[in-house]
Design an enzyme around this catalytic site. Structure first.
Site, PDB file in Angstrom:
ATOM      1  N   TYR A  66       7.687  14.681 -44.760  1.00 19.56           N
ATOM      2  CA  TYR A  66       7.907  13.138 -44.606  1.00 19.56           C
ATOM      3  C   TYR A  66       9.797  13.266 -44.797  1.00 19.56           C
ATOM      4  CZ  TYR A  66       3.910  10.856 -44.019  1.00 19.56           C
ATOM      5  OH  TYR A  66       2.854  10.391 -43.159  1.00 19.56           O
ATOM      6  N   ASN A 101       6.629   1.944 -35.542  1.00 18.17           N
ATOM      7  CA  ASN A 101       7.119   3.196 -35.963  1.00 18.17           C
ATOM      8  C   ASN A 101       7.791   2.756 -37.488  1.00 18.17           C
ATOM      9  OD1 ASN A 101       6.777   3.845 -33.345  1.00 18.17           O
ATOM     10  ND2 ASN A 101       8.861   3.067 -32.593  1.00 18.17           N
ATOM     11  N   HIS A 118       3.115  -0.012 -40.021  1.00 18.86           N
ATOM     12  CA  HIS A 118       3.024   1.237 -40.650  1.00 18.86           C
ATOM     13  C   HIS A 118       3.955   1.677 -41.740  1.00 18.86           C
ATOM     14  CE1 HIS A 118       0.268   2.202 -36.871  1.00 18.86           C
ATOM     15  NE2 HIS A 118      -0.413   1.221 -37.873  1.00 18.86           N
ATOM     16  N   CYS A 126       7.048   4.279 -55.967  1.00 20.85           N
ATOM     17  CA  CYS A 126       6.435   5.175 -57.006  1.00 20.85           C
ATOM     18  C   CYS A 126       4.893   4.978 -56.946  1.00 20.85           C
ATOM     19  CB  CYS A 126       7.076   4.493 -58.142  1.00 20.85           C
ATOM     20  SG  CYS A 126       6.326   5.330 -59.751  1.00 20.85           S
ATOM     21  N   CYS A 156       9.203   4.980 -64.449  1.00 19.90           N
ATOM     22  CA  CYS A 156       7.926   5.484 -65.488  1.00 19.90           C
ATOM     23  C   CYS A 156       7.244   6.770 -65.145  1.00 19.90           C
ATOM     24  CB  CYS A 156       6.504   4.604 -64.478  1.00 19.90           C
ATOM     25  SG  CYS A 156       5.965   5.019 -63.121  1.00 19.90           S
ATOM     26  N   ASN A 219       5.044   2.004 -20.113  1.00 14.83           N
ATOM     27  CA  ASN A 219       4.934   3.354 -20.450  1.00 14.83           C
ATOM     28  C   ASN A 219       4.734   4.268 -19.290  1.00 14.83           C
ATOM     29  OD1 ASN A 219       2.985   5.521 -21.621  1.00 14.83           O
ATOM     30  ND2 ASN A 219       2.466   4.149 -23.085  1.00 14.83           N
ATOM     31  N   PRO A 220       5.132   5.489 -19.536  1.00 10.09           N
ATOM     32  CA  PRO A 220       5.045   6.395 -18.253  1.00 10.09           C
ATOM     33  C   PRO A 220       3.740   6.811 -17.878  1.00 10.09           C
ATOM     34  CG  PRO A 220       6.067   7.490 -19.901  1.00 10.09           C
ATOM     35  CD  PRO A 220       5.745   6.169 -20.524  1.00 10.09           C
ATOM     36  N   ALA A 237      10.808   3.739 -21.838  1.00  6.54           N
ATOM     37  CA  ALA A 237      11.526   2.803 -22.355  1.00  6.54           C
ATOM     38  C   ALA A 237      13.137   2.426 -22.250  1.00  6.54           C
ATOM     39  CB  ALA A 237      11.344   3.030 -23.976  1.00  6.54           C
TER      40      ALA A 237
HETATM   41  P1  OAD Z   1       1.384   7.895 -29.756  1.00  5.83           P
HETATM   42  O1  OAD Z   1       1.922   9.363 -29.852  1.00  5.83           O
HETATM   43  O2  OAD Z   1       0.134   7.550 -30.034  1.00  5.83           O
HETATM   44  O3  OAD Z   1       1.590   7.464 -28.147  1.00  5.83           O
HETATM   45  C1  OAD Z   1       3.082   7.258 -27.665  1.00  5.83           C
HETATM   46  C2  OAD Z   1       2.830   6.647 -26.339  1.00  5.83           C
HETATM   47  O4  OAD Z   1       4.375   6.642 -25.806  1.00  5.83           O
HETATM   48  C3  OAD Z   1       2.075   7.350 -25.197  1.00  5.83           C
HETATM   49  O5  OAD Z   1       1.317   6.471 -24.919  1.00  5.83           O
HETATM   50  C4  OAD Z   1       3.097   8.122 -24.336  1.00  5.83           C
HETATM   51  O6  OAD Z   1       2.671   7.943 -22.996  1.00  5.83           O
HETATM   52  C5  OAD Z   1       4.270   6.908 -24.556  1.00  5.83           C
HETATM   53  N1  OAD Z   1       5.504   7.582 -24.449  1.00  5.83           N
HETATM   54  C6  OAD Z   1       6.137   8.677 -24.275  1.00  5.83           C
HETATM   55  N2  OAD Z   1       7.408   8.752 -24.006  1.00  5.83           N
HETATM   56  C7  OAD Z   1       7.767   7.448 -23.605  1.00  5.83           C
HETATM   57  C8  OAD Z   1       8.925   6.687 -23.285  1.00  5.83           C
HETATM   58  N3  OAD Z   1      10.275   7.558 -23.128  1.00  5.83           N
HETATM   59  N4  OAD Z   1       9.034   5.582 -22.906  1.00  5.83           N
HETATM   60  C9  OAD Z   1       7.909   4.882 -23.348  1.00  5.83           C
HETATM   61  N5  OAD Z   1       6.653   5.329 -23.512  1.00  5.83           N
HETATM   62  C10 OAD Z   1       6.719   6.857 -24.080  1.00  5.83           C
HETATM   63  O7  OAD Z   1       2.191   6.843 -30.532  1.00  5.83           O
HETATM   64  P2  OAD Z   1       1.749   5.448 -31.244  1.00  5.83           P
HETATM   65  O8  OAD Z   1       1.090   4.544 -30.285  1.00  5.83           O
HETATM   66  O9  OAD Z   1       2.970   4.726 -31.874  1.00  5.83           O
HETATM   67  O10 OAD Z   1       0.227   5.634 -37.335  1.00  5.83           O
HETATM   68  O11 OAD Z   1       0.908   5.920 -32.340  1.00  5.83           O
HETATM   69  C11 OAD Z   1       0.267   4.857 -33.367  1.00  5.83           C
HETATM   70  C12 OAD Z   1      -0.019   5.280 -34.490  1.00  5.83           C
HETATM   71  O12 OAD Z   1      -0.715   6.437 -34.584  1.00  5.83           O
HETATM   72  C13 OAD Z   1       1.481   5.597 -35.151  1.00  5.83           C
HETATM   73  O13 OAD Z   1       2.251   4.557 -35.851  1.00  5.83           O
HETATM   74  C14 OAD Z   1       0.818   6.611 -36.369  1.00  5.83           C
HETATM   75  C15 OAD Z   1      -0.022   7.356 -35.740  1.00  5.83           C
HETATM   76  O14 OAD Z   1      -1.106   7.671 -36.696  1.00  5.83           O
HETATM   77  C16 OAD Z   1       0.428   5.948 -38.533  1.00  5.83           C
HETATM   78  O15 OAD Z   1       1.071   7.045 -39.021  1.00  5.83           O
HETATM   79  C17 OAD Z   1      -0.494   5.105 -39.685  1.00  5.83           C
END
Ligand code: OAD
Length: 247
Positions: A66, A101, A118, A126, A156, A219-220, A237
């Site tokens: 992280y 994000n 998230h 802590c 703590c 989304n692409p 985006a």
């Molecule tokens: P993902 O990695 O699952 O999905 C990313 C999405 O962004 C995909 O659908 C891609 O096609 C799209 N993508 C890629 N490049 C792009 C761009 N330049 N412009 C627009 N879209 C683009 O990510 P999330 O959906 O955010 O949670 O994932 C959801 C959650 O899963 C995260 O918040 C995280 C993970 O587990 C936790 O950590 C709790």
């Protein structure tokens, strides 16, 4: 629906919601989770890193990962998409920004009161009882994959953990209920860069659609949210959002 019609709809919305995922920050150099080759989960075993059990079993591995992600996010800059989201809110102050994000790129582009479903890379806390914000000394900048002992809370003595939501954990109640309410009451929801597969966050665009809002997706690639979207704009985006919110 054409892009021009989407622009009219978005700019005349009374209560728009913007819902973002990792794709929103991809063009800022922050890796997504599930995209091939660049996806974080492709290089690391999520189950080993993003759970409370993993942190208890190997805090140095999880904290180091992280810290690496935090340093990557700090080096990144908001892209044109983040700036367009902030511009939309500047035109329509009732705009709600909901993000999955854990970076702060929406805020650095000028968005305020962003709902972080998230958590955040910048709000470590802590693990002591009761949970409280962590007070801890700065660490060295870690390199990718380096193990790094988490600091101990000054007040703590318990370990400090990343302020993100891990698998199996509850989402922050305030952010989730505000996001659900905004989605249920919006007239247009713009979903950007999310695969729409992680619940309960993925419910947000679906709630908007069920409540009669128009859902526009950027989304692409196709996603399960295609089914609830009135308009699917296939592109990134940083290229599509400036067309939707012209300067
Ligand atoms: P993902 O990695 O699952 O999905 C990313 C999405 O962004 C995909 O659908 C891609 O096609 C799209 N993508 C890629 N490049 C792009 C761009 N330049 N412009 C627009 N879209 C683009 O990510 P999330 O959906 O955010 O949670 O994932 C959801 C959650 O899963 C995260 O918040 C995280 C993970 O587990 C936790 O950590 C709790």
């Amino acid at each position: 629906m054409t892009v021009a019609a989407a622009v009219d709809l978005l700019l005349s919305a009374r209560r728009p919601v913007v819902f973002t995922g990792a794709g929103m920050s991809a063009e800022s150099g922050v890796p997504t989770f599930r995209d091939d080759l660049t996806g974080l989960w492709a290089r690391y075993d999520a189950e080993r890193l993003a759970t409370p059990e993993a942190f208890h079993a190997d805090p140095d591995l999880v904290w180091g990962w992280y810290e690496w992600r935090r340093s990557r996010a700090l080096q990144a800059l908001p892209n044109a998409g983040h700036h367009s989201v902030a511009a939309l809110a500047a035109r329509i102050p009732a705009t709600t920004v909901v993000t999955q994000n854990v970076d702060d790129l929406h805020e650095r582009a000028g968005s305020t009161a962003v709902l972080h479903l998230h958590g955040s890379l910048f709000a470590p806390r802590c693990i002591g009882t009761p949970p409280h914000p962590a007070v801890f000394p700065d660490a060295d900048e870690p390199e990718e994959g380096r193990r790094l002992a988490p600091p101990r809370c000054v007040s703590c003595g318990a370990l400090v953990r990343p302020g993100v939501v891990w698998f199996g954990e509850q989402l922050p109640e305030d952010a989730l209920s505000a996001a659900v309410e905004a989605a249920a009451n919006c007239d247009v929801l713009l979903t950007v860069g999310t695969s729409g597969v992680v619940y309960p966050a993925a419910e947000i665009p679906r709630i908007a659609a069920r409540s009669g809002a128009t859902v526009i997706q950027v989304n692409p690639d196709p996603t399960p949210l295609d089914a609830v979207s009135t308009l699917n704009l296939r592109g990134t985006a940083a290229t599509i959002l400036p067309q939707l919110v012209p300067a």
